[in-house]
Write an enzyme that holds these catalytic residues in place. Sequence first.
Site, mmCIF file in Angstrom:
data_model
loop_
_atom_site.group_PDB
_atom_site.id
_atom_site.type_symbol
_atom_site.label_atom_id
_atom_site.label_comp_id
_atom_site.label_asym_id
_atom_site.label_seq_id
_atom_site.Cartn_x
_atom_site.Cartn_y
_atom_site.Cartn_z
ATOM 1 N N VAL A 63 0.818 -1.227 0.000
ATOM 2 C CA VAL A 63 0.000 0.000 0.000
ATOM 3 C C VAL A 63 0.846 1.268 0.000
ATOM 4 O O VAL A 63 0.347 2.341 -0.353
ATOM 5 C CB VAL A 63 -1.013 0.039 1.190
ATOM 6 N N ASN A 89 -5.998 -0.632 7.181
ATOM 7 C CA ASN A 89 -5.519 -1.330 8.376
ATOM 8 C C ASN A 89 -4.019 -1.627 8.329
ATOM 9 O O ASN A 89 -3.387 -1.758 9.378
ATOM 10 C CB ASN A 89 -6.321 -2.639 8.514
ATOM 11 N N SER A 141 -4.195 4.512 16.227
ATOM 12 C CA SER A 141 -3.739 3.850 17.461
ATOM 13 C C SER A 141 -3.837 4.858 18.593
ATOM 14 O O SER A 141 -3.716 6.067 18.359
ATOM 15 C CB SER A 141 -2.274 3.420 17.314
ATOM 16 N N TYR A 154 6.098 5.746 14.606
ATOM 17 C CA TYR A 154 4.766 5.137 14.635
ATOM 18 C C TYR A 154 3.720 6.145 15.117
ATOM 19 O O TYR A 154 2.643 6.296 14.517
ATOM 20 C CB TYR A 154 4.813 3.914 15.544
ATOM 21 N N ALA A 156 3.869 9.387 15.022
ATOM 22 C CA ALA A 156 3.674 10.432 14.005
ATOM 23 C C ALA A 156 2.767 9.912 12.885
ATOM 24 O O ALA A 156 1.874 10.620 12.415
ATOM 25 C CB ALA A 156 5.023 10.864 13.439
ATOM 26 N N ILE A 187 -3.801 -4.723 21.581
ATOM 27 C CA ILE A 187 -4.567 -5.819 20.987
ATOM 28 C C ILE A 187 -3.622 -6.992 20.716
ATOM 29 O O ILE A 187 -2.504 -6.796 20.209
ATOM 30 C CB ILE A 187 -5.229 -5.374 19.656
#
Length: 246
Positions: A63, A89, A141, A154, A156, A187
């Site tokens: 992606v 996702n 998140s 992560y 940012a 999770i």
Amino acid sequence: MLKGKCAVVTGGGRGIGKAIAMKLAQQGANIVVNYRNSEKEAEELVNTIENMGGAALAVKADVSNFHEAETLIKSAQEKFGRVDILVNNAGITKDNLILRMKEEDFDKVISVNLKGCFNCIKHVSSIMLRQKSGRIINISSVIGLVGNAGQANYAASKAGILGITKSMAKELGSRGITVNAIAPGYIETDMTEVLPQKVKDAIVESVPLKRIGKAEDVAELAAFLASDSASYITGQVINVDGGMVV
Ligand code: NDP
């Protein structure tokens, strides 16, 4: 509830993406399971959905690559004639304290998590605008809300997703397209499996509900946001975190 709709789930072969793909399939949607490396898992999920009487297609695409994201969305449209739901996702971590974080680790996480989200929205938006309907669900998140030592890249990327979500909600709302973000807490997936037990215990202790979340906990909210029941909800960030961030 989602009969006849087509949902694209990026990184749908495993973890949270797999749970979301399954849940949307159970609601009757046709599913495009995107993967980058997990071909076997994605094909197995397609078989499972087909055995349930549903329809699904596995599509390999990175992606973070603009053209591969375009091919992903085009494949969905060619197979099912429309794209009603996009779940962004796909995500990675490359954690390190700032003194040790390499430039390429910052770039890579931004590229997959944030640019990947942009790439898919960019390509799906023309289809949804023509349809005058659509649901875009971005997996952010809680780290994007509160930050975390060792996760500058992560955090940012996940905070950036919130900016895209709110901007797209404003830009696309008049054409019946809703755009929302889910902010999961801790999770249980491959992503969190690698954490040291001490860290896992400390996280659970900080969660008011005193348990680790399941991928299905996130999938329940994604299915709701994808449904007609959520037609007046847009631009929102909803935590699925057991109360970790309140
Ligand atoms: P996993 O590591 O279990 O799965 C990551 C998924 O992302 C895989 O399906 C992987 O596909 C896919 N992916 C990674 N890079 C790419 C890429 N370049 N192109 C396409 N797909 C890609 O993670 P989770 O299921 O835990 O995480 C899913 C999302 O939820 C992520 O965005 C993550 O940041 C977020 N999240 C997770 C939390 C948790 O506690 N687990 C908490 C908060 C947010 P493949 O295997 O084919 O490469």
